[in-house]
Design a protein around this motif. Structure first.
Motif, PDB file in Angstrom:
ATOM      1  N   THR A   1       2.208  39.988   4.805  1.00 22.28           N
ATOM      2  CA  THR A   1       3.170  40.812   5.549  1.00 22.28           C
ATOM      3  C   THR A   1       2.846  42.307   5.501  1.00 22.28           C
ATOM      4  O   THR A   1       3.657  43.127   5.942  1.00 22.28           O
TER       5      THR A   1
ATOM      6  N   PRO B   1       4.157  41.894  22.856  1.00 21.28           N
ATOM      7  CA  PRO B   1       4.040  40.695  22.038  1.00 21.28           C
ATOM      8  C   PRO B   1       3.996  39.441  22.898  1.00 21.28           C
ATOM      9  O   PRO B   1       4.383  39.462  24.061  1.00 21.28           O
TER      10      PRO B   1
ATOM     11  N   ARG C   1      13.208  45.006   8.998  1.00 25.38           N
ATOM     12  CA  ARG C   1      13.386  43.940   9.997  1.00 25.38           C
ATOM     13  C   ARG C   1      14.845  43.499  10.061  1.00 25.38           C
ATOM     14  O   ARG C   1      15.434  43.432  11.148  1.00 25.38           O
TER      15      ARG C   1
ATOM     16  N   ARG D   1      11.456  39.010  19.614  1.00 24.35           N
ATOM     17  CA  ARG D   1      10.245  38.405  19.054  1.00 24.35           C
ATOM     18  C   ARG D   1       9.513  39.386  18.138  1.00 24.35           C
ATOM     19  O   ARG D   1       9.050  39.035  17.050  1.00 24.35           O
ATOM     20  N   LYS D   2       9.399  40.623  18.600  1.00 26.88           N
ATOM     21  CA  LYS D   2       8.663  41.631  17.835  1.00 26.88           C
ATOM     22  C   LYS D   2       9.356  41.936  16.507  1.00 26.88           C
ATOM     23  O   LYS D   2       8.703  41.983  15.452  1.00 26.88           O
TER      24      LYS D   2
ATOM     25  N   GLY E   1      11.294  40.102  14.826  1.00 22.33           N
ATOM     26  CA  GLY E   1      11.223  38.958  13.927  1.00 22.33           C
ATOM     27  C   GLY E   1       9.857  38.761  13.314  1.00 22.33           C
ATOM     28  O   GLY E   1       9.744  38.359  12.152  1.00 22.33           O
ATOM     29  N   ARG E   2       8.806  39.053  14.074  1.00 19.72           N
ATOM     30  CA  ARG E   2       7.441  38.749  13.614  1.00 19.72           C
ATOM     31  C   ARG E   2       6.699  39.945  13.028  1.00 19.72           C
ATOM     32  O   ARG E   2       5.934  39.802  12.077  1.00 19.72           O
ATOM     33  N   GLU E   3       6.875  41.115  13.635  1.00 22.36           N
ATOM     34  CA  GLU E   3       6.126  42.298  13.191  1.00 22.36           C
ATOM     35  C   GLU E   3       6.952  43.556  13.436  1.00 22.36           C
ATOM     36  O   GLU E   3       6.675  44.321  14.355  1.00 22.36           O
TER      37      GLU E   3
END
Length: 385
Positions: free
Chosen positions: A135, A385, A53, A90-91, A93-95
């Protein structure tokens, strides 16, 4: 006028054939990841997801400052660039990773038995830590060595050790587990591996499934719709392996690429064999990373990877392998642009069909096209997302 023969209301044998059809062709299942990240087992840790990430976001911050640059690098229409850029951030950062494979095969190599056993234990500890932290990717599991290597005992020992080690540490086998079975040169290996999974799952309270890799021309000869049923439904996916496949055909090194016509042929055989069976299909990888940290080298890598991802998507392969954090950027950006480009018009055409009205633009949709439009919308909803 001749007499009309007395016909049966239902042809003999129809019921059995219809049940067989439903079992053999259940259609697409649920959510499918857009990629699989392969990490050599000796490099896999509880920090892997965060490290990928951070590396991907660092590249975006350094070399993809905003929508205008994204549009230029990836050829995204300016009207879509801001939406794609926002979703990409967004993606990541989150997944950042949807599906991870802990690789004990080509990316790992051959190690002494005790060394591989140690890495199995290390991987189990990492999976348990990721699971506890919330995670662990939605799909996860190992890629074990091939039976074609002549040592199935090593492959089975690694698989059993990882599954047992994770269950020992977490009390369960976390959701999303699947195992990759590479270099399937003999159909018998599939049956044997399915039997290993059947024995291993006893007492786990979970059904074990696997994905086969199509990495040799010989494998194409036994791909068929009946194959998943013969394996007790344990075959979850078929993944294409570009480098072994092109090497087996004798192609020169510079032609070992996903968009080679020989690879298109193999993928189309896979599609034909497994259409409607529920077996997921995945394309292969680009074995390259940026030549340096300079913007021109990073952009060159992104452009090439994006070309290959678009090629896969156009050919109906919605998943592929990612081998480096830079690939996450080009993977997600290309997938999002692909889905967003047609989303609104697809939705309008489906709505028009359901309401029995014209969608506009002179388009006359057939029922099969409407089903395709609806499926494209479902894939987009799963991916975006």
């Amino acid at each position: 006028m001749p007499a009309v023969p007395d016909l049966p209301a239902i042809p003999p044998g129809f019921a059995a054939a219809y049940l067989a059809q439903q079992a053999r062709f259940p259609g697409r299942g649920g959510w499918q990841p857009v990629h699989t990240v392969y990490v050599p087992a000796d490099q896999f840790s509880a920090d892997t997801v965060a490290e990928w990430r951070d590396a991907a976001l660092s590249l975006v911050n350094a070399h993809l400052a905003g929508p205008d640059e994204l549009a230029e690098v990836f050829g995204v229409p300016p009207a879509l660039a801001a939406r794609v850029h926002d979703r990409l951030l967004r993606k990541l950062g989150r997944e950042p990773i949807e599906d991870v494979r802990i690789d004990f095969e080509d990316g790992y190599g051959v190690r002494p038995g005790p060394v591989e056993d140690g890495h199995v234990k290390q991987a189990a500890e990492a999976v348990a830590a990721l699971h506890a932290a919330g995670t662990l990717p939605r799909r996860w599991g190992p890629r074990v060595k091939s039976f074609a290597d002549g040592d199935p005992a090593r492959s089975i020992r690694t698989l059993a050790g990882l599954v047992g080690g994770v269950v020992e540490r977490t009390g369960e086998l976390p959701a999303g587990f699947t195992v990759t079975f590479p270099k399937v040169l003999m159909e018998d290996y599939l049956t044997q591996f399915a039997d290993v999974l059947c024995r291993l799952e006893s007492g786990l309270g979970a059904r074990l499934r696997f994905e086969m890799q199509v990495e040799a021309p010989q494998t194409l000869s036994f791909l068929r719709a009946e194959l998943p049923g013969s394996l007790d439904g344990r075959l979850a996916a078929a993944h294409f392996g570009v480098f072994d496949y092109t090497a087996a055909l004798g192609l020169p090194p510079h032609e070992q690429r996903l968009d080679h016509p020989a690879c298109d042929h193999a993928r189309h055989v896979m599609q034909t064999a497994f259409a409607g069976t529920g077996v997921e299909l995945s394309d292969g990888s680009l074995a390259a990373s940026p030549a340096s940290g300079r913007a021109e080298d990073v952009h060159a890598l992104w452009r090439r990877h994006a070309e290959l991802v678009r090629h896969s998507l156009r050919h109906g392969f919605h998943q592929g392998w990612d081998m480096h954090p830079s690939h996450l950027v080009s993977r997600f950006a290309t997938v999002y642009a692909f889905h967003l480009a047609g989303y609104d018009s697809y939705r309008e055409r489906v709505a028009a069909w359901e309401e029995r009205r014209e969608a506009g633009g002179g388009v006359m949709d057939e029922p099969a096209t409407v089903r395709t439009l609806a499926e494209a919308l479902r894939r987009a909803d799963d991916a975006l997302p």
